[in-house]
Design an enzyme around this catalytic site. Structure first.
Site, PDB file in Angstrom:
ATOM      1  CB  SER A   1      -0.979  -0.015   1.170  1.00 21.83           C
ATOM      2  OG  SER A   1      -0.305  -0.266   2.379  1.00 21.83           O
TER       3      SER A   1
ATOM      4  CG  HIS B   1      -3.536  -0.805  -2.590  1.00 21.55           C
ATOM      5  ND1 HIS B   1      -4.035   0.478  -2.560  1.00 21.55           N
ATOM      6  CD2 HIS B   1      -3.285  -1.144  -1.301  1.00 21.55           C
ATOM      7  CE1 HIS B   1      -4.062   0.900  -1.309  1.00 21.55           C
ATOM      8  NE2 HIS B   1      -3.615  -0.062  -0.527  1.00 21.55           N
TER       9      HIS B   1
ATOM     10  CE  LYS C   1      -7.448   0.963   0.347  1.00 22.77           C
ATOM     11  NZ  LYS C   1      -6.940   0.008   1.320  1.00 22.77           N
TER      12      LYS C   1
HETATM   13  C1  LIG Z   1      -6.945  -0.111   2.660  1.00 23.92           C
HETATM   14  C2  LIG Z   1      -6.412  -1.458   2.998  1.00 23.92           C
HETATM   15  C3  LIG Z   1      -7.100  -2.299   3.874  1.00 23.92           C
HETATM   16  C4  LIG Z   1      -8.292  -1.836   4.637  1.00 23.92           C
HETATM   17  O1  LIG Z   1      -9.432  -1.819   3.872  1.00 23.92           O
HETATM   18  P1  LIG Z   1     -10.644  -0.911   4.372  1.00 23.92           P
HETATM   19  O2  LIG Z   1     -11.796  -1.416   3.598  1.00 23.92           O
HETATM   20  O3  LIG Z   1     -10.265   0.485   4.039  1.00 23.92           O
HETATM   21  O4  LIG Z   1     -10.783  -1.140   5.840  1.00 23.92           O
HETATM   22  C5  LIG Z   1      -6.609  -3.568   4.055  1.00 23.92           C
HETATM   23  N1  LIG Z   1      -5.485  -3.981   3.443  1.00 23.92           N
HETATM   24  C6  LIG Z   1      -4.786  -3.195   2.616  1.00 23.92           C
HETATM   25  C7  LIG Z   1      -3.560  -3.719   1.965  1.00 23.92           C
HETATM   26  C8  LIG Z   1      -5.229  -1.896   2.377  1.00 23.92           C
HETATM   27  O5  LIG Z   1      -4.514  -1.104   1.594  1.00 23.92           O
END
Ligand SMILES: *Cc1c(COP(=O)(O)O)cnc(C)c1O
Length: 389
Positions: free
Chosen positions: A176, A204, A236
Site C-alpha cells: 500500500s 490495491h 479503492k
Molecule cells: C486499505 C487497505 C485495507 C483496509 O481496507 P478498508 O476497507 O479500508 O478497511 C486492508 N489492506 C490493505 C492492503 C489496504 O490497503
C-alpha cells in the site's frame, strides 16, 4: 490528561502530527478541500469510479427501493439479495468458489486470521504488510513471525525455524505504501514445501492488476488451490465501500459460522452492494482505465528519471517518492500545495523511520497534462529540497 498532552506535543515536535482536511466535493482528480480547488494525486480511487454516474445511479435507485440502512447483521435479517448477488459476482470475477462480504478490509483481515488460526499456529507476514494484517495477527492467538520485505529466502528461513500446528504466509498483493508487487509464485512454492496456507490481501490489486483487473493472484497464474485465502476491498479501485474474502466453500462457511467481525456487525447498506455491482462491471469491461493508468505511470517514471531522480520499483498506480525524514516529506507536500497539487506526506509509523515519502497515486481520470503539471511542480519545488539534504 497530562501524559496525553505530552505525547501530542512530542508528535508535533517530531513532525508526525496528523491533521484532517475537510473536503467539500466528491472524490476525484479535481476536488475542493479547505476552501480551495486542487489537482489531487491523493486517493485510492484508481479507476475513477467513486463518482461515476452509472455507479451513483445504481446506488440511488437501490436506495429509493430498498432504503438506506441494512438494519441488522447478515445472520439476522441484514442479508439482502443485492449483497448475495454481489458475492456471486465477486466470486465469478476472481474465479473462486465463493465470496463473502465484509464491512471493511480491516475487519475482513481480522476475521480470516482470527477465526482460521489459533493457539499453536503461526502467521508469517511481510514486514511491510498493511497495518490491518499486522494488527489481526497481533490481536489473535496465533504467533506472528515477520520476514524481510519481498524476500523469499528470508521467509524460507523463518519457516525453517518456526514450527507450528498450522502455518499461513500472508502478504499484501500490491504494497500500500510502496506500490510494489508480491511474489505470489514464490510464496506458493514455499507454501507447498512447508505445507502452509497462503493469504493475499489484494486491496490495491483488485480492479488494477491483470488484463481485466482481476488482481495480483490471477495475473501471476495463482489458482484458488494455490492461494486459498484472498481478501479484496471495495473502497479503492471499485470506488465504493466494504471488502470481501474469496475462497473455497469450507473457508467461507467457517467464516460465516465463527468470524466475530462478520457475525457481530451490521451488514453494509444494500445500495452500496448495488453500486459495487455497477462499478465491478465497469472495472471489468473498461480496459481503457487500466491502460490509462499504465500510461500515466510510465510518463511519471520517465519524467522523474529525466530529472535525475530514481523512481521506485513500483509499476502500480502507487508511486512513492522517498524523502527520508518526516520534516522533508512535510515540506515537499507543502511545496506542492503552492502549485495547487495535493499529495500526502506519509510518515512513521505508517512507514519505517527514515523512509518518509510522498505517496503519489494516479487515477484513470487524470489526463496526460495533469501528470505533466505534477512533474513540473516536483522539478520546481521538490527537487531543490532533495538537493539541500
Ligand atoms: C486499505 C487497505 C485495507 C483496509 O481496507 P478498508 O476497507 O479500508 O478497511 C486492508 N489492506 C490493505 C492492503 C489496504 O490497503
Amino acid at each position: 490528561m497530562h501524559p496525553l498532552q505530552q505525547a501530542l506535543a512530542q508528535a508535533r515536535a517530531d513532525h508526525q502530527y496528523r491533521q484532517r482536511h475537510i473536503r467539500d466535493s466528491a472524490q476525484g482528480v479535481l476536488l475542493q478541500q479547505d476552501g480551495r480547488e486542487w489537482l489531487s494525486f491523493n486517493s485510492n480511487d484508481y479507476l475513477g469510479l467513486a463518482n461515476h454516474p452509472t455507479v451513483i445511479s445504481a446506488a440511488t435507485q437501490a436506495m429509493t427501493q430498498g432504503g438506506v440502512g441494512s438494519g441488522a447483521a447478515h445472520l439476522i435479517s441484514g442479508h439482502h439479495r443485492l449483497h448475495h448477488e454481489l458475492e456471486e459476482a465477486l466470486a465469478d470475477f476472481t474465479q473462486r468458489s465463493r465470496a463473502l462480504l465484509f464491512s471493511t478490509g480491516y475487519m475482513a483481515n481480522f476475521a480470516v486470521i482470527s477465526s482460521l488460526y489459533h493457539k499453536g499456529d503461526a502467521i508469517f507476514e511481510d514486514r511491510l504488510n498493511h497495518a490491518s494484517l499486522i494488527d489481526a495477527a497481533r490481536l489473535g492467538e496465533a504467533a506472528l513471525v515477520r520476514y524481510q520485505h519481498l524476500d523469499m529466502p528470508s521467509l524460507g528461513r523463518q519457516l525453517d525455524t518456526h514450527a507450528a500446528a498450522q502455518r499461513v504466509l500472508v502478504s499484501d498483493g500490491i504494497f500500500s505504501m510502496d506500490g510494489d508487487e508480491c511474489d505470489v509464485t514464490g510464496m506458493c512454492q514455499l507454501a507447498k514445501r512447508f505445507d502452509a496456507d497462503v493469504m493475499i490481501d489484494d486491496a490495491h490489486g483488485i480492479g488494477v492488476v491483470g488484463e481485466h483487473g482481476q488482481g495480483t493472484v490471477l495475473s501471476q497464474g495463482g489458482s484458488e488451490q494455490d492461494v486459498p485465502l484472498l481478501v479484496g476491498t471495495l473502497g479503492k479501485a471499485l470506488g465504493t465501500f466494504g471488502a470481501f474474502v474469496a475462497g473455497p466453500d469450507d473457508v467461507i462457511e467457517t467464516l460465516i459460522q465463527t468470524a466475530r467481525p462478520y457475525i457481530y456487525t451490521t451488514a453494509l447498506p444494500p445500495a452500496i452492494a448495488a453500486a459495487t455491482l455497477a462499478s465491478l462491471r465497469l472495472a471489468r469491461e473498461e480496459d481503457w482505465r487500466r491502460e490509462q493508468l499504465q500510461s500515466h505511470v510510465q510518463t511519471f517514471r520517465r519524467g522523474l528519471e529525466e530529472m535525475g531522480l530514481v523512481a521506485a520499483t513500483s509499476t502500480s498506480p502507487i508511486q512513492p517518492l522517498l524523502l527520508g525524514d518526516s520534516e522533508t516529506a512535510l515540506r515537499a507536500s507543502q511545496a506542492l500545495q503552492q502549485h495547487d497539487i495535493l499529495v500526502s506526506a506519509i510518515r512513521p509509523p505508517t512507514v519505517p523511520t527514515g523512509q518518509a515519502r510522498l505517496r503519489i497515486t494516479f487515477s484513470a481520470e487524470h489526463s496526460e497534462a495533469h501528470i505533466r503539471s505534477l512533474l513540473d511542480a516536483i522539478e520546481q519545488s521538490v527537487l531543490p529540497l532533495l538537493r539541500d539534504q
